[in-house]
Design a protein around this motif. Structure first.
Motif, PDB file in Angstrom:
ATOM      1  N   ILE A   1      30.204 -39.124 -25.762  1.00  0.00           N
ATOM      2  CA  ILE A   1      31.465 -39.720 -26.201  1.00  0.00           C
ATOM      3  C   ILE A   1      31.475 -40.307 -27.858  1.00  0.00           C
ATOM      4  O   ILE A   1      32.582 -40.205 -28.147  1.00  0.00           O
ATOM      5  CB  ILE A   1      32.035 -40.984 -25.149  1.00  0.00           C
ATOM      6  CG1 ILE A   1      33.362 -41.335 -25.236  1.00  0.00           C
ATOM      7  CG2 ILE A   1      31.258 -42.236 -25.249  1.00  0.00           C
ATOM      8  CD1 ILE A   1      34.293 -40.405 -25.118  1.00  0.00           C
TER       9      ILE A   1
ATOM     10  N   PRO B   1      36.063 -45.307 -26.937  1.00  0.00           N
ATOM     11  CA  PRO B   1      37.363 -44.600 -27.719  1.00  0.00           C
ATOM     12  C   PRO B   1      38.491 -45.678 -28.041  1.00  0.00           C
ATOM     13  O   PRO B   1      38.678 -46.315 -27.016  1.00  0.00           O
ATOM     14  CB  PRO B   1      37.723 -43.392 -27.184  1.00  0.00           C
ATOM     15  CG  PRO B   1      36.750 -42.914 -26.244  1.00  0.00           C
ATOM     16  CD  PRO B   1      36.124 -44.183 -25.877  1.00  0.00           C
TER      17      PRO B   1
ATOM     18  N   SER C   1      31.328 -39.911 -19.374  1.00  0.00           N
ATOM     19  CA  SER C   1      32.947 -40.809 -19.426  1.00  0.00           C
ATOM     20  C   SER C   1      32.493 -42.089 -19.554  1.00  0.00           C
ATOM     21  O   SER C   1      31.254 -42.810 -19.302  1.00  0.00           O
ATOM     22  CB  SER C   1      33.388 -40.682 -17.949  1.00  0.00           C
ATOM     23  OG  SER C   1      34.454 -41.567 -17.868  1.00  0.00           O
ATOM     24  N   CYS C   2      33.155 -42.794 -20.558  1.00  0.00           N
ATOM     25  CA  CYS C   2      32.866 -44.176 -21.187  1.00  0.00           C
ATOM     26  C   CYS C   2      33.242 -45.104 -19.810  1.00  0.00           C
ATOM     27  O   CYS C   2      33.210 -46.276 -19.969  1.00  0.00           O
ATOM     28  CB  CYS C   2      33.317 -44.298 -22.245  1.00  0.00           C
ATOM     29  SG  CYS C   2      35.183 -44.956 -22.377  1.00  0.00           S
ATOM     30  N   GLY C   3      34.206 -44.756 -19.103  1.00  0.00           N
ATOM     31  CA  GLY C   3      34.732 -45.401 -17.955  1.00  0.00           C
ATOM     32  C   GLY C   3      35.930 -46.335 -18.385  1.00  0.00           C
ATOM     33  O   GLY C   3      36.137 -47.250 -17.430  1.00  0.00           O
ATOM     34  N   GLN C   4      36.371 -46.388 -19.420  1.00  0.00           N
ATOM     35  CA  GLN C   4      37.629 -47.187 -19.720  1.00  0.00           C
ATOM     36  C   GLN C   4      38.944 -46.750 -18.867  1.00  0.00           C
ATOM     37  O   GLN C   4      39.649 -47.695 -18.816  1.00  0.00           O
ATOM     38  CB  GLN C   4      37.884 -46.851 -21.192  1.00  0.00           C
ATOM     39  CG  GLN C   4      37.216 -47.644 -22.100  1.00  0.00           C
ATOM     40  CD  GLN C   4      38.035 -47.556 -23.514  1.00  0.00           C
ATOM     41  OE1 GLN C   4      38.624 -48.586 -23.824  1.00  0.00           O
ATOM     42  NE2 GLN C   4      37.897 -46.389 -24.351  1.00  0.00           N
ATOM     43  N   CYS C   5      39.248 -45.783 -18.603  1.00  0.00           N
ATOM     44  CA  CYS C   5      40.442 -44.955 -17.879  1.00  0.00           C
ATOM     45  C   CYS C   5      40.126 -44.650 -16.369  1.00  0.00           C
ATOM     46  O   CYS C   5      39.235 -43.757 -16.458  1.00  0.00           O
ATOM     47  CB  CYS C   5      41.224 -44.138 -18.574  1.00  0.00           C
ATOM     48  SG  CYS C   5      40.799 -43.440 -20.200  1.00  0.00           S
TER      49      CYS C   5
ATOM     50  N   CYS D   1      39.855 -40.631 -15.759  1.00  0.00           N
ATOM     51  CA  CYS D   1      38.738 -40.148 -16.152  1.00  0.00           C
ATOM     52  C   CYS D   1      37.348 -40.419 -15.301  1.00  0.00           C
ATOM     53  O   CYS D   1      36.601 -39.823 -14.728  1.00  0.00           O
ATOM     54  CB  CYS D   1      38.509 -40.301 -17.654  1.00  0.00           C
ATOM     55  SG  CYS D   1      36.939 -39.713 -18.354  1.00  0.00           S
TER      56      CYS D   1
ATOM     57  N   THR E   1      44.713 -39.637 -20.203  1.00  0.00           N
ATOM     58  CA  THR E   1      43.599 -40.516 -20.515  1.00  0.00           C
ATOM     59  C   THR E   1      43.469 -40.788 -21.891  1.00  0.00           C
ATOM     60  O   THR E   1      44.401 -40.449 -22.552  1.00  0.00           O
ATOM     61  CB  THR E   1      42.413 -39.705 -20.387  1.00  0.00           C
ATOM     62  OG1 THR E   1      42.391 -38.685 -20.880  1.00  0.00           O
ATOM     63  CG2 THR E   1      42.011 -39.575 -18.909  1.00  0.00           C
ATOM     64  N   ILE E   2      43.042 -41.841 -22.332  1.00  0.00           N
ATOM     65  CA  ILE E   2      42.847 -42.519 -23.641  1.00  0.00           C
ATOM     66  C   ILE E   2      42.375 -41.392 -24.750  1.00  0.00           C
ATOM     67  O   ILE E   2      43.017 -41.471 -25.709  1.00  0.00           O
ATOM     68  CB  ILE E   2      41.896 -43.832 -23.677  1.00  0.00           C
ATOM     69  CG1 ILE E   2      42.775 -44.925 -23.004  1.00  0.00           C
ATOM     70  CG2 ILE E   2      41.851 -44.189 -25.283  1.00  0.00           C
ATOM     71  CD1 ILE E   2      41.935 -46.059 -23.004  1.00  0.00           C
ATOM     72  N   CYS E   3      41.399 -40.701 -24.331  1.00  0.00           N
ATOM     73  CA  CYS E   3      40.827 -39.634 -25.081  1.00  0.00           C
ATOM     74  C   CYS E   3      40.681 -38.397 -24.589  1.00  0.00           C
ATOM     75  O   CYS E   3      40.739 -38.339 -23.366  1.00  0.00           O
ATOM     76  CB  CYS E   3      39.517 -40.220 -25.541  1.00  0.00           C
ATOM     77  SG  CYS E   3      37.914 -39.661 -24.608  1.00  0.00           S
TER      78      CYS E   3
ATOM     79  N   LEU F   1      38.385 -36.646 -23.593  1.00  0.00           N
ATOM     80  CA  LEU F   1      37.172 -36.323 -22.810  1.00  0.00           C
ATOM     81  C   LEU F   1      37.769 -35.911 -21.227  1.00  0.00           C
ATOM     82  O   LEU F   1      36.961 -34.815 -20.634  1.00  0.00           O
ATOM     83  CB  LEU F   1      36.159 -37.173 -22.625  1.00  0.00           C
ATOM     84  CG  LEU F   1      34.966 -36.838 -21.785  1.00  0.00           C
ATOM     85  CD1 LEU F   1      33.777 -37.531 -22.318  1.00  0.00           C
ATOM     86  CD2 LEU F   1      34.854 -37.501 -20.292  1.00  0.00           C
ATOM     87  N   GLY F   2      38.668 -36.425 -20.793  1.00  0.00           N
ATOM     88  CA  GLY F   2      39.337 -36.337 -19.552  1.00  0.00           C
ATOM     89  C   GLY F   2      39.828 -34.792 -19.491  1.00  0.00           C
ATOM     90  O   GLY F   2      39.229 -34.157 -18.570  1.00  0.00           O
TER      91      GLY F   2
END
Ligand SMILES: Cc1cc2nc3c(=O)[nH]c(=O)nc-3n(C[C@H](O)[C@H](O)[C@H](O)COP(=O)(O)O)c2cc1C
Ligand code: SF4
Ligand code: FES
Lengths: 450, 180
Positions: free
Chosen positions: A170, A188, A354-358, A361, A399-401, A403-404
């Motif tokens: 990420i 992100p 996945s950074c797990g923020q959203c 995702c 998603t925020i970024c 990656l999703g």
């Protein structure tokens, strides 16, 4: 022979050192830019070149530079993205290993254009050997007066540092990279504000890929207009392609944008065909995130036009029958490869990264991985295939970024083009369970490609 | 490599502190938190992993709350929070490497070392794990070994056997010189 701009001297012994690089005409772009051009004129050359970001998104570099905010008394930063973690992509590692001064020279030219006096190269932490190579190259350049205070007596100051990452895909996403460079987790940021306004330490920042930055060297040496003559349409210049998977000659190739895909795969100048005399089954043309295409659709568009290695031609047909140039990570699959297994593998990758923020995702990538694992190991049901399509759809765009999206596209495209293989796994549960590596023939043999 | 136990306090050597200071100087005044990842790499290179006392000492050095160090150390996959083997074989397990046999290589390593992914051999010398794409897909299967992240490309079963033997010899040779 295709024209080379970045790798021209790659085979010269000792080209990693400052002295040999300099003998071969290195650092002329720094002299030209700092002594004869204003920063704005450098930006204009890059605009005229038509150079598009080589990190994946293909956004015009000159335009990105012109968005940089320039408030009085606030430092500006250039950060080079050398996180290179997109599966299938290994060109930046190659460039930094073999011709590190091409990146250092590009960093000086680009930092000058942007008015940055401190710049960072963020290199993924696993590339410790490359970090050492870059640190040595920086010391050499500094020793020769191309970095530090009052470079070449022009009054321009620049300090350049290498920053290691910690192992996280990420952190290739530019705002996650900036968080990481500030010593935090690689989550992100929500945009806006964009880095051009508020980036590193809340200051205006440009993030560019290694290859984009290195490309500014030939652009300044020869002029943006010369650079723009290479290529086709809005795909100007040369591009490093990382060729991997089941080709005869995996490696990094510098192509003039516009080479036909068929030539790239089969010509001896490039990949030299598919290994072990097998047939081509599928290609992921631009790194793991872009849609996979079956052999017939990667060689020709739906309208029967030969597909070219350009941003536009690869995208012809949209996501229905096309794909993207992305980062230029070109992965070829031979006739024995299992698309389901590869799709599961990629989903595992995105879930892991996945950074797990959203939640779409975080939860969605986990779901994709699990369902694909079930199908690959013979525990799937036919409704699972539609479930995958649904989950992918629900991640995409929510998603925020990106990656999703990057996690959703490979799954959606694999099912679009290879649905029969997913159905086979579901209907042949027992057999699918006992196959360890997914290497056997089970799909209908492909039509031989002309 | 220095050995350190879970609860043992960690004091950095002069040499390490010198390196830390050099790193902190790369960033603007007050932005010393940026030095966190590079310093954690330095600490891991010396001790082989990051113990809680080691992270606390880093926090104290950088004037951070310990939690700021823990949350970073747990986010990034390169940092070991438990002692791994002296040599950690990290094999790429991502799609492109699997197309050229990475799964076979991992199975061979598991069988040869006799330990599962993440476990340490009884002599403390080896552990192994699958990692994600290392940007070397054209040379797969590949593995790397820290702390310098030396690369081994185009792996075969024979190359693995040879590498493991070499590392064993290296470890034994080093112990001999230490004793003599
Ligand atoms: C999940 C994710 C991973 C990315 N990884 C990389 C990377 O490894 N290298 C890179 O240059 N760009 C990567 N990018 C793109 C960057 O966000 C950014 O667009 C790029 O560095 C800009 O440089 P360019 O304009 O020169 O291409 C990634 C983006 C996303 C969403
Ligand atoms: S899309 Fe995924 S990786 Fe990106 S910010 Fe959201 S959870 Fe993190
Ligand atoms: S997939 Fe193994 S190095 Fe990229």
């Amino acid at each position: 022979m295709a024209r080379k701009l970045l790798l021209t001297h790659i085979d010269v012994p000792g080209i990693q050192t400052f002295d040999v690089y300099r003998q071969k005409g290195g650092y002329r772009a720094v002299e030209k830019a700092l002594k004869t051009l204003t920063p704005d004129e450098v930006v204009e050359e890059v605009k005229a070149s038509g150079l598009r970001g080589r990190g994946g998104a293909g956004f015009p570099t000159g335009m990105k530079w012109s968005f940089l905010a320039k408030p009085e008394g606030v430092p500006r930063y250039l950060v080079c993205n050398a996180d290179e973690s997109e599966p299938g992509t290994f060109k930046d590692r190659y460039l930094m290993t073999h011709i590190p001064h091409a990146l250092i020279e590009g960093m000086i030219v680009s930092s000058y254009a942007l008015g940055a006096n401190t710049s960072y190269i963020y290199v993924r932490g696993e590339m410790m050997p490359q970090i050492r190579i870059l640190e040595r190259a920086i010391a050499e350049a500094k020793n020769a007066g191309f970095l530090g205070k009052d470079i070449l007596g022009t009054g321009y100051n620049l300090e350049l540092y290498v920053q290691p990452g910690g192992g996280a895909y990420i952190c290739g996403e530019e705002t996650a990279l900036l968080e990481s460079l500030e010593g935090k987790r690689g989550n992100p940021r929500i945009k806006p504000p964009f880095p051009a306004v508020s980036g590193l330490y809340n200051c205006p920042t440009v993030v560019n890929n290694v290859e984009s930055i290195a490309a500014t060297v030939p652009i300044i040496n020869d002029g943006g207009a010369e650079y723009a003559k290479i290529g086709v349409g809005r795909s100007t210049g040369t591009k490093l392609i990382s060729a991997g998977g089941n080709v005869n000659k995996p490696g990094v190739y510098e192509i003039e944008l516009g080479v036909p895909v068929e030539e790239f795969i089969y010509s001896d100048e490039y990949c030299g065909g598919i290994a072990n005399g097998k047939r081509l089954k599928a290609v992921v043309a631009g790194g793991s995130s872009v849609p996979i295409l079956p052999a017939n659709l990667i060689l020709k568009t739906l309208n029967g036009e030969p597909r070219l290695m350009t941003y536009e031609s690869l995208a012809d047909g949209g996501f229905q029958s096309g794909t993207m140039l992305g980062s230029g990570g070109f992965i070829a699959f031979d006739e024995d490869q299992c698309i389901v297994r590869n799709t599961w593998n990629f989903s595992r990758f995105y879930h892991h990264e996945s950074c797990g923020q959203c939640s779409p995702c975080r939860e969605g990538t986990g779901w994709l991985e699990k369902v694909l694992h079930n199908i690959e190991y013979g525990h799937g049901s036919s409704s699972d295939i539609d479930l995958l399509v649904n989950v992918a759809k629900n991640i995409e765009g929510n998603t925020i970024c990106p990656l999703g999206d990057a996690a959703a596209w490979p799954v959606a495209s694999a099912i679009r083009h290879f649905r029969d293989e997913f159905e086979w796994h579901v209907s042949h549960g027992q057999e699918a369970q006992h196959r360890n590596y997914g290497l056997a023939h089970y799909a209908d043999p492909l039509e031989p490609v002309a | 490599m220095l050995s350190v136990k879970h609860n043992e306090p960690v004091e950095f050597t002069e040499e390490m502190l010198g390196k830390f200071a050099e790193i902190v100087a790369r960033y603007p005044e007050g932005r010393q938190k940026s030095a966190l990842l590079p310093i954690l790499h330095e600490v891991q290179a010396v001790y082989g992993w990051l113990s809680v006392p080691a992270m606390d000492s880093v926090a104290a050095y950088l004037n951070l709350e310990p939690i700021e160090v823990y949350e970073v150390a747990t986010f990034y996959t390169m940092f070991f929070l438990q002692p791994p083997g002296k040599f950690v074989l990290e094999v790429c397990r991502t799609g492109p490497c699997c197309l050229v046999g990475a799964e076979r290589i991992m199975a061979h390593i598991e069988q040869r070392l006799g330990v599962k992914e993440g476990e340490v051999t009884p002599d403390g010398l080896f552990s192994w794990r699958g990692v994600e794409c290392m940007a070397a897909c054209g040379y797969g299967p590949v593995l790397q070994i820290g702390p310098e992240y030396t690369f081994y490309e185009n792996l075969t079963e024979e190359k693995i056997d040879k590498l493991i033997d070499e590392l064993k010899n290296k470890a034994e040779g080093r112990e001999l010189t230490a004793e003599s």
